[in-house]
Structure formats: C-alpha cells, structure tokens
Design an enzyme around this catalytic site. Structure first.
Site: not given
Ligand code: SER
Length: 320
Positions: A9, A12-14, A36, A143, A147
C-alpha cells in the site's frame, strides 16, 4: 544482515512519504514499494516496485520469496468514507489483507510487522475528550469495526504465534507531499491547497467539529520510532493511542488566516459529518509517551506555517 523492507500500500498518503523516509535510512534498494497500481510520484521512479493486490496470497508469497523482507509495513486499506460507500470491499480488504500478511509473516519468518489502526476504533459511547487507551470501544463504521477487529487479531498473533507486530491508532494525517483518499479527516489537507488555489474552502464538516490530527513529520517519526524500539518496550500489541493536536475547521481556518487574511471557509456538511461525530475530539497517548518515548513536535500553527511554506511554490506563489 541488512534489513530488507516491504511496504504494502506504498502509493497512499502515508506510504508515499514512508517509502521516502525508509529509503533514506535503509537505502533505496532495500525498500521494496508495492501497491495495486503504481502512482507517478517521484519517489517510485527509482528503487524496487512490485504490483501487489494484498488479497492475492500467491503473489504476496512470491514477493516474500523474492525479497525475503525482514520488516513489512502493511498499509493497504479502505479509509472511513470509502469503506462506508463500499462496505463489503472495505471489510474484505481491511481484514483479509491483514490475515494474508500475518499468515505470510509466520510462514516466511518475517521479523517485524507494522500495521496502522485509527481513532476510528472508538465510537459514540467512548469518552470523547482525552480518550484513554482502554475504554468503551463501539465503532459505528465499517472502517472502525475492521480496525478494532484487526487490533484484536494483531494482539492474538503476537501472543499465540510470537509475530512481532507494532501498531498506532493514527488520528487524521496532514502532509503536503501526498494526497489522502477517502477519509473523514481529508478536509484538513485540502483546506491548505484551497487556501492557495482559490482562497475559498468548501468544508464537508461543520465549523465546530473537533477531531484529533497529526502532522506528517510527526506521524513518520512515531511510526519509525515504534518500529525501531526494542521489542520489550512495545508493551501494547493491539495498537497505541497517538496524539498530536486537535482542532475544528473553524480553528484551522483561523490559523490559515494568520497568513492569508482573505481566506474563507464555507460549510456544507455531508455524510462524513456523522462519522466525525462518532469519533473522539482528543486522545490521551500517555502509554506511547511512557513506553517508547513518543513526543510530537508540531502544533496547529507550526503545521500551518510549514504546509503553506511548502505548498506556496506548487501554486506559483512566493513562500508565505
Ligand atoms: N484519517 C482516517 C479517516 O478519516 C482516520 O483514520 O478515515
């Protein structure tokens, strides 16, 4: 033996920023990026890249055989707003992806695993201010549910199988080098771009919605620090609370107005408001501070100054 790192991944942003930091520490060739699909960010032009859907166990196994990583950062996930729009995919990517990585880590004897959790593990009955590590956790989004279940799995795999897994509950992450996608906290990145681009931000949250946030340099520092900490210092093997700052759209607007007085925010809350309303306003991260020495550097005004300074040239403006 030299460390070899796989980032799943990575686009992505991180991931985009983490790959850059990890390559600075371990060397470009020792950090394998995978996603991906490849993004066209500069950081991926050099260095190893593998196309990987983390739900495809066979390809994951092939990549682990090829590189034999000593560390995996597993970042692939659907964030809160996207997972609400695609709940089945959100559940399967977030859960099955984690199972595949944990099982592969056992099979391939991977040394350390990093997996991010989120403030989304908390819910409407959680204390909203200074939320402690352990309290009522009743997440109301796919989500958040994924988590929280993932956190329980991580701790179980640590205890049952000895997998050295480390995790942080990130607040909203804000940075200038990469774009977030599909989160409820994303406004706090686009607001800076809008301030420089059009001078007006159309906010999808209401003006007094306070959420916990963290500037990307602090997020990178926390991530690398927990991964570099001696195993015995990492006492929580589900996921650590992590805090930086808390603010509302109104407060970040005021912070930007110190540099761009004519900047304006308009408020048009959408379905993301309900998600934000179910999350804490601030986080107590005493355990991270005590166990492995976490300390953030940036508050809201310091972040604003740094974001505007770095983004101004992107929009053809003099650094502010
Ligand atoms: N930044 C994330 C979100 O907004 C929170 O973990 O889904």
């Amino acid at each position: 033996m030299a460390e070899k790192i796989l980032v799943i991944g990575s686009c992505g942003q991180l991931g985009t920023e983490l790959v850059e930091s990890l390559r600075g520490i371990y060397g470009t060739d020792n950090v394998v990026a995978s996603d991906i699909r490849k993004s066209d960010d500069e950081v991926f032009k050099n260095g190893p890249f593998e196309t990987l859907d983390v739900l495809d166990k066979a390809t994951l196994g092939d990549i682990l055989n090829k590189y034999k990583p000593s560390q995996i950062y597993h970042l692939a996930a659907l964030l809160s707003a996207t997972a609400e729009a695609k709940p089945k995919l959100g559940w399967s990517l977030n859960m099955d992806g984690l199972f595949n990585v944990l099982d592969a880590a056992i099979e391939h004897k991977t040394g350390k695993i990093y997996w991010p959790s989120s403030i989304a593990v908390f819910g409407p009955n959680t204390p909203r201010v200074n939320t402690p590590q352990n309290c009522v956790m009743d997440p109301s989004t796919i989500y958040g549910i994924s988590k929280l279940a993932g956190e329980r799995y991580c701790e179980y795999y640590f205890k049952k199988h000895g997998v050295d897994i480390r995790s942080l509950r990130y607040p909203g992450l804000i940075g200038y080098k990469s774009e977030p996608g599909g989160g409820t906290t994303d406004y706090a990145v686009s607001i800076y771009h809008d301030a420089l681009k059009t001078g007006v931000h159309n906010c999808f949250l209401s003006e007094n919605t306070v959420l916990p946030m963290l500037y990307m340099p602090d997020a990178l520092k926390a991530t690398l620090d927990i991964m570099h900490a001696p195993a015995e210092k990492v006492k929580i093997r589900s996921s650590y609370n992590l805090a930086g700052m808390s603010f509302s759209p109104k407060e970040i607007t005021a912070s930007i107005q110190k540099h761009i007085p004519e900047f304006k925010t308009e408020y048009n809350p959408d379905s993301r408001q309900a998600i934000a309303d179910s999350w804490p306003q601030s986080i107590n991260d005493a355990e991270a501070r005590a166990d492995w020495g976490w300390k953030n550097d940036f508050n809201l005004d310091a972040m604003t100054a740094d974001m505007l300074k770095n983004l101004a040239p992107v929009y053809g403006k003099q650094p502010l």
